[in-house]
Design a protein around this motif. Structure first.
Motif, PDB file in Angstrom:
ATOM      1  N   LEU A  63      84.032  39.839   4.668  1.00  0.00           N
ATOM      2  CA  LEU A  63      82.748  39.302   4.238  1.00  0.00           C
ATOM      3  C   LEU A  63      81.878  40.448   3.751  1.00  0.00           C
ATOM      4  N   ASP A  64      81.352  40.324   2.552  1.00  0.00           N
ATOM      5  CA  ASP A  64      80.507  41.357   1.943  1.00  0.00           C
ATOM      6  C   ASP A  64      79.179  40.709   1.569  1.00  0.00           C
ATOM      7  N   ILE A  65      78.111  41.053   2.298  1.00  0.00           N
ATOM      8  CA  ILE A  65      76.798  40.442   2.084  1.00  0.00           C
ATOM      9  C   ILE A  65      75.868  41.479   1.468  1.00  0.00           C
ATOM     10  N   SER A  66      75.189  41.090   0.378  1.00  0.00           N
ATOM     11  CA  SER A  66      74.226  41.980  -0.261  1.00  0.00           C
ATOM     12  C   SER A  66      73.181  41.137  -0.981  1.00  0.00           C
ATOM     13  N   ALA A  67      71.933  41.557  -0.917  1.00  0.00           N
ATOM     14  CA  ALA A  67      70.858  40.850  -1.603  1.00  0.00           C
ATOM     15  C   ALA A  67      71.003  40.977  -3.121  1.00  0.00           C
ATOM     16  N   GLY A  68      71.815  41.899  -3.580  1.00  0.00           N
ATOM     17  CA  GLY A  68      72.015  42.104  -5.001  1.00  0.00           C
ATOM     18  C   GLY A  68      72.910  41.078  -5.666  1.00  0.00           C
ATOM     19  N   TYR A  69      73.620  40.274  -4.892  1.00  0.00           N
ATOM     20  CA  TYR A  69      74.498  39.264  -5.472  1.00  0.00           C
ATOM     21  C   TYR A  69      73.679  38.041  -5.882  1.00  0.00           C
ATOM     22  N   PRO A  70      73.812  37.584  -7.126  1.00  0.00           N
ATOM     23  CA  PRO A  70      73.008  36.442  -7.571  1.00  0.00           C
ATOM     24  C   PRO A  70      73.447  35.114  -6.957  1.00  0.00           C
ATOM     25  N   GLU A  71      74.740  34.978  -6.604  1.00  0.00           N
ATOM     26  CA  GLU A  71      75.225  33.745  -6.002  1.00  0.00           C
ATOM     27  C   GLU A  71      76.464  34.051  -5.157  1.00  0.00           C
ATOM     28  N   THR A 100      54.871  16.685  -9.517  1.00  0.00           N
ATOM     29  CA  THR A 100      54.517  18.034  -9.071  1.00  0.00           C
ATOM     30  C   THR A 100      54.805  18.150  -7.581  1.00  0.00           C
ATOM     31  N   LEU A 101      54.796  19.388  -7.097  1.00  0.00           N
ATOM     32  CA  LEU A 101      55.105  19.641  -5.692  1.00  0.00           C
ATOM     33  C   LEU A 101      54.348  20.879  -5.243  1.00  0.00           C
ATOM     34  N   TYR A 102      53.755  20.823  -4.065  1.00  0.00           N
ATOM     35  CA  TYR A 102      53.067  21.983  -3.518  1.00  0.00           C
ATOM     36  C   TYR A 102      54.039  22.889  -2.773  1.00  0.00           C
ATOM     37  N   VAL A 103      53.815  24.192  -2.907  1.00  0.00           N
ATOM     38  CA  VAL A 103      54.618  25.190  -2.214  1.00  0.00           C
ATOM     39  C   VAL A 103      53.770  25.773  -1.096  1.00  0.00           C
ATOM     40  N   SER A 104      54.307  25.784   0.092  1.00  0.00           N
ATOM     41  CA  SER A 104      53.620  26.362   1.240  1.00  0.00           C
ATOM     42  C   SER A 104      53.527  27.883   1.077  1.00  0.00           C
ATOM     43  N   ARG A 105      52.443  28.474   1.532  1.00  0.00           N
ATOM     44  CA  ARG A 105      52.296  29.941   1.464  1.00  0.00           C
ATOM     45  C   ARG A 105      53.432  30.647   2.180  1.00  0.00           C
ATOM     46  N   ARG A 106      53.915  30.041   3.234  1.00  0.00           N
ATOM     47  CA  ARG A 106      55.001  30.625   4.028  1.00  0.00           C
ATOM     48  C   ARG A 106      56.284  30.803   3.206  1.00  0.00           C
ATOM     49  N   PHE A 107      56.522  29.917   2.233  1.00  0.00           N
ATOM     50  CA  PHE A 107      57.747  29.937   1.440  1.00  0.00           C
ATOM     51  C   PHE A 107      57.550  30.505   0.035  1.00  0.00           C
ATOM     52  N   LEU A 108      56.317  30.864  -0.315  1.00  0.00           N
ATOM     53  CA  LEU A 108      56.006  31.298  -1.679  1.00  0.00           C
ATOM     54  C   LEU A 108      56.732  32.586  -2.074  1.00  0.00           C
ATOM     55  N   LYS A 109      56.803  33.543  -1.175  1.00  0.00           N
ATOM     56  CA  LYS A 109      57.456  34.819  -1.495  1.00  0.00           C
ATOM     57  C   LYS A 109      58.940  34.609  -1.832  1.00  0.00           C
ATOM     58  N   ASN A 110      59.639  33.776  -1.045  1.00  0.00           N
ATOM     59  CA  ASN A 110      61.047  33.486  -1.327  1.00  0.00           C
ATOM     60  C   ASN A 110      61.217  32.833  -2.693  1.00  0.00           C
ATOM     61  N   LEU A 111      60.321  31.916  -3.036  1.00  0.00           N
ATOM     62  CA  LEU A 111      60.395  31.245  -4.329  1.00  0.00           C
ATOM     63  C   LEU A 111      60.190  32.244  -5.471  1.00  0.00           C
ATOM     64  N   LYS A 112      59.185  33.085  -5.350  1.00  0.00           N
ATOM     65  CA  LYS A 112      58.928  34.077  -6.403  1.00  0.00           C
ATOM     66  C   LYS A 112      60.110  35.029  -6.558  1.00  0.00           C
ATOM     67  N   ASN A 113      60.704  35.458  -5.449  1.00  0.00           N
ATOM     68  CA  ASN A 113      61.888  36.328  -5.518  1.00  0.00           C
ATOM     69  C   ASN A 113      63.039  35.616  -6.228  1.00  0.00           C
ATOM     70  N   LYS A 114      63.260  34.354  -5.897  1.00  0.00           N
ATOM     71  CA  LYS A 114      64.337  33.576  -6.511  1.00  0.00           C
ATOM     72  C   LYS A 114      64.098  33.420  -8.016  1.00  0.00           C
ATOM     73  N   LEU A 115      62.864  33.152  -8.398  1.00  0.00           N
ATOM     74  CA  LEU A 115      62.539  33.002  -9.816  1.00  0.00           C
ATOM     75  C   LEU A 115      62.718  34.325 -10.558  1.00  0.00           C
ATOM     76  N   ASN A 116      62.336  35.432  -9.937  1.00  0.00           N
ATOM     77  CA  ASN A 116      62.519  36.744 -10.567  1.00  0.00           C
ATOM     78  C   ASN A 116      63.989  37.087 -10.738  1.00  0.00           C
ATOM     79  N   ARG A 117      64.818  36.805  -9.740  1.00  0.00           N
ATOM     80  CA  ARG A 117      66.265  37.056  -9.836  1.00  0.00           C
ATOM     81  C   ARG A 117      66.896  36.190 -10.915  1.00  0.00           C
ATOM     82  N   LYS A 118      66.417  34.956 -11.027  1.00  0.00           N
ATOM     83  CA  LYS A 118      66.967  34.039 -12.025  1.00  0.00           C
ATOM     84  C   LYS A 118      66.622  34.495 -13.440  1.00  0.00           C
ATOM     85  N   ARG A 119      65.442  35.063 -13.597  1.00  0.00           N
ATOM     86  CA  ARG A 119      64.973  35.507 -14.912  1.00  0.00           C
ATOM     87  C   ARG A 119      65.768  36.703 -15.423  1.00  0.00           C
ATOM     88  N   VAL A 120      66.254  37.531 -14.508  1.00  0.00           N
ATOM     89  CA  VAL A 120      66.976  38.748 -14.898  1.00  0.00           C
ATOM     90  C   VAL A 120      68.334  38.440 -15.465  1.00  0.00           C
TER      91      VAL A 120
END
Length: 150
Positions: A5-13, A130-150
């Motif tokens: 098992l090889d886990i890294s935050a750098g893997y897109p999927e 539309t859908l509201y995003v909780s502040r608690r989950f906002l950072k994860n969403l922004k990170n996911k969107l940034n990774r997807k954009r790259v």
């Protein structure tokens, strides 16, 4: 057989690679098992009243709880789903992300994310929903969107 098992935050999927010196019955069984797992949540059954509909995950904008029921929202409708939100969260593919205590969204269907004093609002493609995003989950969403954009 070795399992590594090889886990890294750098893997897109998630990716599974099988290395073998030949294709045999064991390799076929492993591939079939993995394909069954992957296809487990490609489609869900949703209900409107007594009518059952087959829903493809790519058509679902978000899942939301309301009065102890879970609904899958598409562009046009909301379907009752016979799963709990935590079960969906564990089994859905990587393009689905928990964004509040009561909702999971399909990141591929996001049109825009608007931040304001009243909250963070998601707008979806080709619909008024539309859908509201909780502040608690906002950072994860922004990170996911940034990774997807790259």
């Amino acid at each position: 057989m070795k399992i590594r098992l090889d886990i890294s935050a750098g893997y897109p999927e998630k990716e599974i690679v099988i290395k073998a010196n030949k294709k045999d019955a064991e390799v076929d069984e492993i591939v079939n098992t993995l394909q069954n797992i992957a296809s487990k949540f490609n489609q869900l059954t949703g209900f409107i009243g007594e009518t059952a509909y087959s829903l493809e995950l790519k058509d679902i904008l978000f899942f939301e709880t309301n009065d102890r029921n879970v609904y899958a929202h598409t562009i046009d409708n909301a379907f009752l789903i016979h799963y709990r939100l935590y079960e969906l969260e564990e089994n859905l593919p990587d393009n689905f992300l928990r964004v509040s205590k009561s909702s999971i969204l399909n990141v591929d269907e996001i049109l825009s994310l608007t931040s304001s004093v009243t909250g963070n609002l998601i707008h979806f493609k080709n619909t008024y929903k539309t859908l509201y995003v909780s502040r608690r989950f906002l950072k994860n969403l922004k990170n996911k969107l940034n990774r997807k954009r790259v």
